[in-house]
Motif scaffolding. Structure first.
Motif, short mmCIF file in Angstrom:
data_model
loop_
_atom_site.label_atom_id
_atom_site.label_comp_id
_atom_site.label_asym_id
_atom_site.label_seq_id
_atom_site.Cartn_x
_atom_site.Cartn_y
_atom_site.Cartn_z
N MET A 1 0.84 -1.19 0.00
CA MET A 1 0.00 0.00 0.00
C MET A 1 0.88 1.24 0.00
O MET A 1 2.00 1.22 0.47
CB MET A 1 -0.88 0.00 1.25
N THR A 2 0.32 2.30 -0.47
CA THR A 2 1.08 3.53 -0.54
C THR A 2 0.16 4.68 -0.22
O THR A 2 -1.04 4.53 -0.02
CB THR A 2 1.64 3.74 -1.95
N ASN A 3 0.75 5.86 -0.19
CA ASN A 3 -0.06 7.05 0.05
C ASN A 3 -1.14 7.23 -1.00
O ASN A 3 -2.12 7.91 -0.77
CB ASN A 3 0.84 8.29 0.04
N HIS A 4 -0.96 6.67 -2.19
CA HIS A 4 -1.92 6.89 -3.26
C HIS A 4 -2.98 5.80 -3.31
O HIS A 4 -3.80 5.80 -4.21
CB HIS A 4 -1.20 6.94 -4.61
N SER A 5 -2.98 4.88 -2.35
CA SER A 5 -3.92 3.78 -2.45
C SER A 5 -5.36 4.24 -2.30
O SER A 5 -6.27 3.53 -2.68
CB SER A 5 -3.61 2.72 -1.38
N GLU A 6 -5.59 5.43 -1.74
CA GLU A 6 -6.95 5.91 -1.64
C GLU A 6 -7.39 6.68 -2.88
O GLU A 6 -8.54 7.06 -3.00
CB GLU A 6 -7.11 6.82 -0.41
N ALA A 7 -6.46 6.89 -3.82
CA ALA A 7 -6.79 7.67 -5.01
C ALA A 7 -7.33 6.74 -6.08
O ALA A 7 -6.60 6.09 -6.78
CB ALA A 7 -5.56 8.41 -5.53
N THR A 8 -8.64 6.63 -6.18
CA THR A 8 -9.24 5.72 -7.13
C THR A 8 -10.35 6.40 -7.87
O THR A 8 -10.91 7.41 -7.44
CB THR A 8 -9.80 4.47 -6.44
N GLY A 9 -10.71 5.83 -8.98
CA GLY A 9 -11.84 6.34 -9.74
C GLY A 9 -12.93 5.31 -9.82
O GLY A 9 -12.87 4.27 -9.18
N SER A 10 -13.91 5.57 -10.60
CA SER A 10 -15.03 4.66 -10.75
C SER A 10 -14.86 3.82 -11.99
O SER A 10 -14.40 4.27 -13.01
CB SER A 10 -16.33 5.47 -10.85
N PRO A 11 -15.22 2.50 -11.93
CA PRO A 11 -15.09 1.67 -13.12
C PRO A 11 -15.88 2.22 -14.30
O PRO A 11 -15.54 1.99 -15.44
CB PRO A 11 -15.67 0.32 -12.65
N GLU A 12 -16.94 2.96 -14.03
CA GLU A 12 -17.74 3.49 -15.12
C GLU A 12 -17.00 4.56 -15.91
O GLU A 12 -17.44 4.95 -16.99
CB GLU A 12 -19.05 4.07 -14.58
N LEU A 411 -6.86 -0.70 -11.51
CA LEU A 411 -7.05 -2.15 -11.48
C LEU A 411 -5.72 -2.88 -11.35
O LEU A 411 -5.61 -3.87 -10.62
CB LEU A 411 -7.80 -2.59 -12.74
N LEU A 412 -4.70 -2.41 -12.07
CA LEU A 412 -3.38 -3.04 -11.93
C LEU A 412 -2.83 -2.87 -10.52
O LEU A 412 -2.24 -3.80 -9.95
CB LEU A 412 -2.40 -2.42 -12.94
N HIS A 413 -3.01 -1.67 -9.95
CA HIS A 413 -2.53 -1.41 -8.60
C HIS A 413 -3.18 -2.35 -7.60
O HIS A 413 -2.52 -2.93 -6.73
CB HIS A 413 -2.83 0.05 -8.24
N GLN A 414 -4.49 -2.54 -7.73
CA GLN A 414 -5.18 -3.43 -6.82
C GLN A 414 -4.73 -4.87 -7.01
O GLN A 414 -4.48 -5.60 -6.06
CB GLN A 414 -6.69 -3.32 -7.02
N ALA A 415 -4.59 -5.29 -8.28
CA ALA A 415 -4.17 -6.65 -8.55
C ALA A 415 -2.78 -6.93 -8.01
O ALA A 415 -2.51 -7.99 -7.43
CB ALA A 415 -4.20 -6.90 -10.06
N CYS A 416 -1.87 -5.97 -8.18
CA CYS A 416 -0.51 -6.13 -7.67
C CYS A 416 -0.51 -6.21 -6.15
O CYS A 416 0.15 -7.05 -5.55
CB CYS A 416 0.36 -4.99 -8.17
N ASN A 417 -1.28 -5.33 -5.50
CA ASN A 417 -1.36 -5.35 -4.05
C ASN A 417 -1.98 -6.63 -3.52
O ASN A 417 -1.67 -7.08 -2.41
CB ASN A 417 -2.17 -4.15 -3.54
#
Length: 467
Positions: A1-12, A411-417
């Motif tokens: 996890m990193t400081n940017h882990s809360e920076a996400t968008g919507s799949p839509e 999605l890549l960030h989540q998959a890697c984590n």
């Protein structure tokens, strides 16, 4: 996890060009927002201010000696050994960081499991949310993989400000340590040791016995002297410095002809953006972008090697002209073109591709900072595909920092984590390439190193860089 882990968008927010890679990631088990972004249920502090129990005398972990083909168990017996072992558990030296390490019971001893890191928020009001995010992310992520932790070890790493002391850091971070212990306790995963590491010393938040944990702290001793450090060195494992050094390879460099690069981006934008927005011109721009990228891959592959990260990056920067970088940066904003470029993720293509994406990310300065999302995502993808999860996570987190709505990066960030296997994405990209070219293996962009590069590998300075 990193400081940017809360920076996400919507799949839509993704368009049709993202669908192939997105579906490959969903088939890997990744869909929707990461756990750290999910709503958190309310809970009570069942333990109040009562500290959790002290750890068992021995905390063991295993490390694999790949060069010798066997697995050896290493036992850490003191907080000092835990503190010294931390960089070897993470693969880098954490700075200004919260680190949680999961423990699993094995024959009455703790066995190291998953790790999670988060930068220490500058605003103390953000500490409770950060503690909740980190604890829940590690526990739920481990549980999904069928290995829910029984206990946790907590590290708070921060160097004192000029004129300050490690003891002041320890006292300042005490509320953060307490918040993390409370959050882990509420999840029935007690923190059995919580250490503050600062200014060459460590302090325990779980013990106030002056004989073993003096108020002045305990000296760390010579770095790399723990049994785990020795085992890691023997196994050929290396600590890669700090995250700050790794990020420096992906950030614009001060004084690197910023005005010239921004002028080149402005000029390229005037020429390319209208063509990209035009349905007929878009395909032509994509082909031109990919042909240029192939030429640069061959140029980078043919460059004489140099030792050291900074000299290598400087050499690569000199090999790419500002107009070339601008054309690629803008061309990669088209997601179909970006997905084609993502096919250079293995074999002879991977190393020069990673160098190229790093170099392009370093050119995205000033008003073009958001444009770095594409090359940063490609850098993270190639790093993950080739087994470097550390650089992958940081590059993808930086991509989300540049553009929180960049779906492929999220999605890549989540998959890697989550520790998933990138092979499903590689299969998707290989299939796309073979259906397009009719070649099941695909051609390497660097197989003819040096061929087709009209300027003969000359860099922006007008001469070939020798390293």
């Amino acid at each position: 996890m990193t400081n940017h882990s809360e920076a996400t968008g919507s799949p839509e927010n993704g368009d049709r060009a993202d669908r192939g890679l997105e579906e490959a990631l969903e088939r890997s088990g990744v869909a929707g927002p990461a756990e750290s972004d999910a709503p958190t249920p309310a809970h009570s502090d069942r333990d109040g201010d009562r500290p959790p129990p002290r750890p068992a005398p021995d905390i063991s972990c295993t490390t694999s000696y790949r060069s010798h083909g066997d697995t050896q168990q290493v036992t850490l017996r003191s907080p000092a050994e835990l503190a010294d072992a931390l960089p070897y558990l993470l693969g880098y030296r954490p700075e200004d960081s919260i680190v949680l390490v999961a423990l699993h019971d094995k024959d009455g001893q703790g066995r190291f499991g998953g790790r999670a890191r988060l930068g220490i928020p500058a605003n103390r009001d953000d500490w409770p949310a950060a503690a909740r995010q980190l604890a829940q992310g590690l526990v739920t992520g481990s549980a999904r993989r069928g290995v829910r932790p029984e206990q946790m070890i907590l590290f708070l790493c921060r160097e004192p400000d000029p004129g300050g002391s490690g003891r002041q850091v320890k006292d300042h971070l005490a509320p953060l340590a307490h918040a993390l212990r409370v959050e882990c306790g509420a999840l029935d995963v007690p923190v059995v040791e919580a250490l503050c590491v600062s200014d060459g010393r460590y302090w325990s938040y779980c013990c106030d016995n002056q004989e073993c944990c003096p108020a002045a702290g305990t000296p760390m001793g010579l770095a790399g002297t723990s049994v785990l450090a020795a085992a890691a060195t023997y196994a050929g494992l290396q600590v890669r410095g700090t995250l700050r050094e790794l990020r420096a390879r992906l950030l614009p460099r001060e004084g690197f002809a910023t005005a010239d690069q921004e002028a080149a981006l402005d000029a390229a934008g005037l020429k390319l953006v209208p063509r990209i927005l035009d349905e007929a011109g878009r395909a032509t721009v994509a082909d031109e972008t990919l042909r240029l990228a192939e030429r640069l891959l061959r140029r980078l592959a043919a460059a004489p090697p140099v030792s050291g990260a900074l000299p290598s990056d400087l050499r690569d920067d000199d090999l790419i002209r500002h107009d070339e970088a601008a054309t690629l940066i803008l061309g990669l904003q088209d997601r179909t073109t970006r997905d084609r470029a993502a096919e250079w993720m293995e074999g002879d293509d991977a190393a020069p591709a990673l160098r190229l994406w790093r170099a392009l990310a370093r050119r995205c300065s000033g008003p073009y900072g958001e444009h770095a999302a594409a090359p940063l995502t490609l850098a993270g993808w190639v790093a993950w595909s080739t087994g470097d999860e550390l650089e992958a996570r940081e590059a993808l987190a930086m991509a989300l920092g540049a553009d929180p709505d960049y779906l492929f990066a999220r999605l890549l960030h989540q998959a890697c984590n989550e520790g998933l296997d990138p092979e499903s994405v590689r299969r998707c990209l290989r299939s796309e390439r073979s259906s397009r070219t009719g070649d099941s293996d695909g051609d390497s962009a660097v197989s003819g190193a040096g061929d087709g590069d009209s300027d003969g590998g000359r860099g922006r300075g007008g001469g070939a860089a020798s390293g």
